[in-house]
Design a protein around this motif. Structure first.
Motif, PDB file in Angstrom:
ATOM      1  N   ALA A  78       0.831  -1.202   0.000  1.00  0.00           N
ATOM      2  CA  ALA A  78       0.000   0.000   0.000  1.00  0.00           C
ATOM      3  C   ALA A  78       0.865   1.252   0.000  1.00  0.00           C
ATOM      4  CB  ALA A  78      -0.914   0.002   1.224  1.00  0.00           C
ATOM      5  N   LEU A  79       0.322   2.293  -0.620  1.00  0.00           N
ATOM      6  CA  LEU A  79       0.885   3.635  -0.545  1.00  0.00           C
ATOM      7  C   LEU A  79      -0.090   4.483   0.264  1.00  0.00           C
ATOM      8  CD1 LEU A  79       1.922   3.911  -4.310  1.00  0.00           C
ATOM      9  CD2 LEU A  79       3.371   3.198  -2.380  1.00  0.00           C
ATOM     10  N   ASP A  80       0.162   5.772   0.382  1.00  0.00           N
ATOM     11  CA  ASP A  80      -0.754   6.618   1.149  1.00  0.00           C
ATOM     12  C   ASP A  80      -2.153   6.623   0.539  1.00  0.00           C
ATOM     13  OD1 ASP A  80       1.429   7.245   2.703  1.00  0.00           O
ATOM     14  OD2 ASP A  80       1.861   9.122   1.663  1.00  0.00           O
ATOM     15  N   ARG A  81      -2.208   6.742  -0.781  1.00  0.00           N
ATOM     16  CA  ARG A  81      -3.477   6.663  -1.501  1.00  0.00           C
ATOM     17  C   ARG A  81      -3.236   5.858  -2.760  1.00  0.00           C
ATOM     18  NH1 ARG A  81      -4.959  13.133  -1.205  1.00  0.00           N
ATOM     19  NH2 ARG A  81      -5.559  13.200   0.999  1.00  0.00           N
ATOM     20  N   THR A  82      -4.128   4.938  -3.061  1.00  0.00           N
ATOM     21  CA  THR A  82      -3.944   4.096  -4.235  1.00  0.00           C
ATOM     22  C   THR A  82      -5.219   3.956  -5.031  1.00  0.00           C
ATOM     23  OG1 THR A  82      -4.380   2.098  -2.927  1.00  0.00           O
ATOM     24  CG2 THR A  82      -2.066   2.712  -3.243  1.00  0.00           C
ATOM     25  N   LEU A  83      -5.036   3.669  -6.309  1.00  0.00           N
ATOM     26  CA  LEU A  83      -6.134   3.345  -7.210  1.00  0.00           C
ATOM     27  C   LEU A  83      -5.999   1.867  -7.571  1.00  0.00           C
ATOM     28  CD1 LEU A  83      -8.447   4.740  -8.971  1.00  0.00           C
ATOM     29  CD2 LEU A  83      -6.788   4.576 -10.843  1.00  0.00           C
ATOM     30  N   PRO A  84      -7.060   1.080  -7.442  1.00  0.00           N
ATOM     31  CA  PRO A  84      -6.947  -0.346  -7.792  1.00  0.00           C
ATOM     32  C   PRO A  84      -6.520  -0.531  -9.237  1.00  0.00           C
ATOM     33  CG  PRO A  84      -8.990   0.090  -6.605  1.00  0.00           C
ATOM     34  CD  PRO A  84      -8.406   1.434  -6.930  1.00  0.00           C
ATOM     35  N   TYR A  85      -5.570  -1.413  -9.448  1.00  0.00           N
ATOM     36  CA  TYR A  85      -5.097  -1.718 -10.794  1.00  0.00           C
ATOM     37  C   TYR A  85      -5.907  -2.885 -11.340  1.00  0.00           C
ATOM     38  CZ  TYR A  85      -2.015  -2.761 -14.704  1.00  0.00           C
ATOM     39  OH  TYR A  85      -1.513  -2.983 -15.969  1.00  0.00           O
ATOM     40  N   VAL A  86      -6.658  -2.626 -12.406  1.00  0.00           N
ATOM     41  CA  VAL A  86      -7.541  -3.624 -13.004  1.00  0.00           C
ATOM     42  C   VAL A  86      -7.199  -3.735 -14.483  1.00  0.00           C
ATOM     43  CG1 VAL A  86      -9.943  -4.268 -13.463  1.00  0.00           C
ATOM     44  CG2 VAL A  86      -9.355  -3.037 -11.354  1.00  0.00           C
ATOM     45  N   TYR A  87      -7.110  -4.955 -14.986  1.00  0.00           N
ATOM     46  CA  TYR A  87      -6.780  -5.188 -16.389  1.00  0.00           C
ATOM     47  C   TYR A  87      -7.888  -4.679 -17.301  1.00  0.00           C
ATOM     48  CZ  TYR A  87      -5.229  -7.805 -20.537  1.00  0.00           C
ATOM     49  OH  TYR A  87      -4.806  -8.169 -21.796  1.00  0.00           O
ATOM     50  N   LEU A  88      -7.525  -4.344 -18.543  1.00  0.00           N
ATOM     51  CA  LEU A  88      -8.449  -3.918 -19.589  1.00  0.00           C
ATOM     52  C   LEU A  88      -9.223  -2.657 -19.207  1.00  0.00           C
ATOM     53  CD1 LEU A  88      -9.900  -7.238 -21.088  1.00  0.00           C
ATOM     54  CD2 LEU A  88      -8.025  -5.828 -21.921  1.00  0.00           C
ATOM     55  N   GLN A  89      -8.469  -1.634 -18.819  1.00  0.00           N
ATOM     56  CA  GLN A  89      -9.035  -0.297 -18.623  1.00  0.00           C
ATOM     57  C   GLN A  89      -8.247   0.681 -19.474  1.00  0.00           C
ATOM     58  OE1 GLN A  89      -8.924   0.457 -14.389  1.00  0.00           O
ATOM     59  NE2 GLN A  89     -10.913  -0.493 -14.086  1.00  0.00           N
ATOM     60  N   ASN A  90      -8.903   1.761 -19.909  1.00  0.00           N
ATOM     61  CA  ASN A  90      -8.197   2.767 -20.696  1.00  0.00           C
ATOM     62  C   ASN A  90      -7.067   3.371 -19.871  1.00  0.00           C
ATOM     63  OD1 ASN A  90      -7.713   5.684 -21.668  1.00  0.00           O
ATOM     64  ND2 ASN A  90      -8.778   4.715 -23.369  1.00  0.00           N
ATOM     65  N   GLU A  91      -5.851   3.265 -20.392  1.00  0.00           N
ATOM     66  CA  GLU A  91      -4.689   3.667 -19.606  1.00  0.00           C
ATOM     67  C   GLU A  91      -4.630   5.165 -19.378  1.00  0.00           C
ATOM     68  OE1 GLU A  91      -0.997   2.431 -17.625  1.00  0.00           O
ATOM     69  OE2 GLU A  91      -2.963   1.584 -18.081  1.00  0.00           O
ATOM     70  N   ARG A  92      -5.024   5.959 -20.343  1.00  0.00           N
ATOM     71  CA  ARG A  92      -5.007   7.411 -20.155  1.00  0.00           C
ATOM     72  C   ARG A  92      -5.943   7.820 -19.016  1.00  0.00           C
ATOM     73  NH1 ARG A  92      -4.445   6.660 -25.771  1.00  0.00           N
ATOM     74  NH2 ARG A  92      -2.960   8.010 -26.840  1.00  0.00           N
ATOM     75  N   LEU A  93      -7.149   7.243 -19.015  1.00  0.00           N
ATOM     76  CA  LEU A  93      -8.109   7.567 -17.963  1.00  0.00           C
ATOM     77  C   LEU A  93      -7.629   7.046 -16.607  1.00  0.00           C
ATOM     78  CD1 LEU A  93     -11.487   6.852 -19.783  1.00  0.00           C
ATOM     79  CD2 LEU A  93     -10.520   9.082 -19.181  1.00  0.00           C
ATOM     80  N   ARG A  94      -7.032   5.863 -16.604  1.00  0.00           N
ATOM     81  CA  ARG A  94      -6.523   5.294 -15.365  1.00  0.00           C
ATOM     82  C   ARG A  94      -5.463   6.209 -14.740  1.00  0.00           C
ATOM     83  NH1 ARG A  94      -5.582  -0.278 -14.431  1.00  0.00           N
ATOM     84  NH2 ARG A  94      -5.228  -0.744 -16.631  1.00  0.00           N
ATOM     85  N   LEU A  95      -4.557   6.712 -15.562  1.00  0.00           N
ATOM     86  CA  LEU A  95      -3.490   7.567 -15.037  1.00  0.00           C
ATOM     87  C   LEU A  95      -4.028   8.926 -14.601  1.00  0.00           C
ATOM     88  CD1 LEU A  95      -0.636   6.678 -17.555  1.00  0.00           C
ATOM     89  CD2 LEU A  95      -1.154   5.648 -15.336  1.00  0.00           C
ATOM     90  N   LEU A  96      -5.011   9.440 -15.327  1.00  0.00           N
ATOM     91  CA  LEU A  96      -5.658  10.688 -14.896  1.00  0.00           C
ATOM     92  C   LEU A  96      -6.319  10.513 -13.538  1.00  0.00           C
ATOM     93  CD1 LEU A  96      -7.348  12.217 -18.067  1.00  0.00           C
ATOM     94  CD2 LEU A  96      -5.839  13.416 -16.471  1.00  0.00           C
ATOM     95  N   GLU A  97      -6.990   9.390 -13.356  1.00  0.00           N
ATOM     96  CA  GLU A  97      -7.649   9.131 -12.070  1.00  0.00           C
ATOM     97  C   GLU A  97      -6.620   8.984 -10.952  1.00  0.00           C
ATOM     98  OE1 GLU A  97     -11.201   6.279 -10.239  1.00  0.00           O
ATOM     99  OE2 GLU A  97     -10.409   5.897 -12.253  1.00  0.00           O
ATOM    100  N   THR A  98      -5.463   8.420 -11.291  1.00  0.00           N
ATOM    101  CA  THR A  98      -4.430   8.239 -10.275  1.00  0.00           C
ATOM    102  C   THR A  98      -3.900   9.580  -9.778  1.00  0.00           C
ATOM    103  OG1 THR A  98      -3.785   6.129 -11.275  1.00  0.00           O
ATOM    104  CG2 THR A  98      -2.219   7.131  -9.769  1.00  0.00           C
ATOM    105  N   VAL A  99      -3.555  10.497 -10.687  1.00  0.00           N
ATOM    106  CA  VAL A  99      -3.050  11.803 -10.223  1.00  0.00           C
ATOM    107  C   VAL A  99      -4.163  12.602  -9.555  1.00  0.00           C
ATOM    108  CG1 VAL A  99      -1.194  11.851 -11.925  1.00  0.00           C
ATOM    109  CG2 VAL A  99      -3.374  12.973 -12.461  1.00  0.00           C
TER     110      VAL A  99
END
Length: 369
Positions: free
Chosen positions: A143-164
């Motif tokens: 774990a980190l201080d805040r994390t986003l679950p990593y799930v296969y077959l998701q749009n990577e651009r949107l995933r990274l936007l949600e992470t930041v």
């Protein structure tokens, strides 16, 4: 600092206070870096005074040196097993220690893991003495201080936007671009001299995964149709793709430039793509580079790859998609596993479909001027 909860909050938090230095971990391939551009742009807009350090690969340092954009510097990541290097690689302990000492001496306010599920990357990020650590996390990753679950077959651009977004950085654009420099254009012109008489179309028939490669004869048929419509054709590829590039050119009736011999630098390719009216490509790095400089493109995708890598701005991009699930050699399903056969999964896409998409978009671009 380790928070009580290591999962994403129900609502995105406000920007963090006192953030002067941000470190982003993304030692990746070309297309994967392009996917991160909207997230990096969001960080820059949210923290305009912060110094953003990208921990990446040598090619990223070379390409981004002196290039305006959201990253202030690239520090080349030494060998770290599973983080930009094979999991069984031997860590370059001295170089890693030197890098961490330099980062920690400077002070890091926010460290962000944008490199997969975190099984290897999160332990590395935890070695950075940052006030805040956020990132992606698969179930078995620390774990980190805040994390986003990593799930296969998701749009990577949107995933990274949600992470930041976990650090309060919200999207400012869905179509973040790479700046094109005069030297990029100069390198491209040395390889492909300017010709105002004919619009340039680039064909990209290779990819690192043979399952994503459309047949050379099919690319040749589309290229011939574009040549008949008045285009000047250039066929691009890496050194490993030279045979595929030559196969396309050999199968064509029209003349075409061979860009695999001699090869363009990545900077020169960026300049060339920015000059092109259209790119027709497999799902591979140059396709995403073209999108990053605003060039119209027709991408040939296996459906799983389209889910992951589709651009977020679609006005000047078209997709031809294969829905094939089973290996044409052994019949095994390849969505959740790889049977190991190098057969194409995109040859199910027909020539007529790609030719129609390419000609229509080519004509739209000419009308656009």
């Amino acid at each position: 600092m380790q928070a009580a909860s290591a999962t994403a909050p129900a609502t995105l938090p406000a920007p963090l206070t006192g953030v002067r230095h941000i470190v982003v971990l993304r030692p990746c391939a070309v297309g994967d870096f392009v996917f991160a551009l909207p997230a990096l742009a969001a960080l820059r807009a949210t923290y305009p005074q912060a110094h953003i350090t990208l921990l990446g690969r040598a090619w990223q340092a070379e390409l981004l040196a002196g290039r305006p954009g959201p990253v202030d510097e690239v520090r080349v990541l030494p060998t770290v097993p599973g983080v930009g290097a094979p999991a069984d690689a031997v860590e370059d302990t001295a170089a890693v220690t030197a890098l961490l000492d330099a980062l920690n001496a400077r002070g890091v306010d926010l460290a962000i893991q944008l490199y997969g599920g975190g099984g290897y990357a999160n332990p590395f990020l935890l070695r950075i003495a940052a006030r805040h650590r956020i990132g992606l996390r698969a179930p078995d990753a620390p774990a980190l201080d805040r994390t986003l679950p990593y799930v296969y077959l998701q749009n990577e651009r949107l995933r990274l936007l949600e992470t930041v977004g976990l650090a309060g950085a919200h999207a400012t654009t869905l179509d973040a671009r790479l700046a094109v420099l005069p030297d990029d254009l100069a390198q491209a012109a040395r390889c492909v001299p300017m010709d105002d008489a004919k619009p340039l179309v680039v064909i990209q028939p290779g990819a690192t995964d043979p399952r994503r490669c459309w047949a050379p004869a099919r690319f040749a048929a589309v290229a011939d149709a574009l040549a008949e419509a008045g285009a000047r054709i250039a066929v691009n590829g890496s050194e490993a793709e030279r045979d595929r590039v030559r196969a396309v050119i050999t199968a064509m009736r029209a003349d075409a430039l061979d860009l695999a011999t001699p090869q363009l630098s990545l900077s020169g390719l960026l300049g060339l793509l920015s000059r092109a009216t259209l790119l027709v490509s497999n799902d591979t790095g140059p396709l995403h580079l073209a999108q990053a400089v605003g060039t119209a493109s027709v991408g040939i995708y296996w459906f799983t790859n389209l889910l992951i890598s589709a651009p977020l701005a679609a006005a000047r991009h078209r997709h031809a998609v294969s829905l094939q699930v089973h290996c044409p050699v052994c019949g095994r399903e390849n969505v959740t596993a790889h049977c190991g056969h190098p057969a194409s999964f995109v040859d199910a896409v027909g020539v007529d479909e790609v030719r129609t998409l390419a000609l229509a978009l080519y004509r739209e671009e000419l009308a656009r001027g």
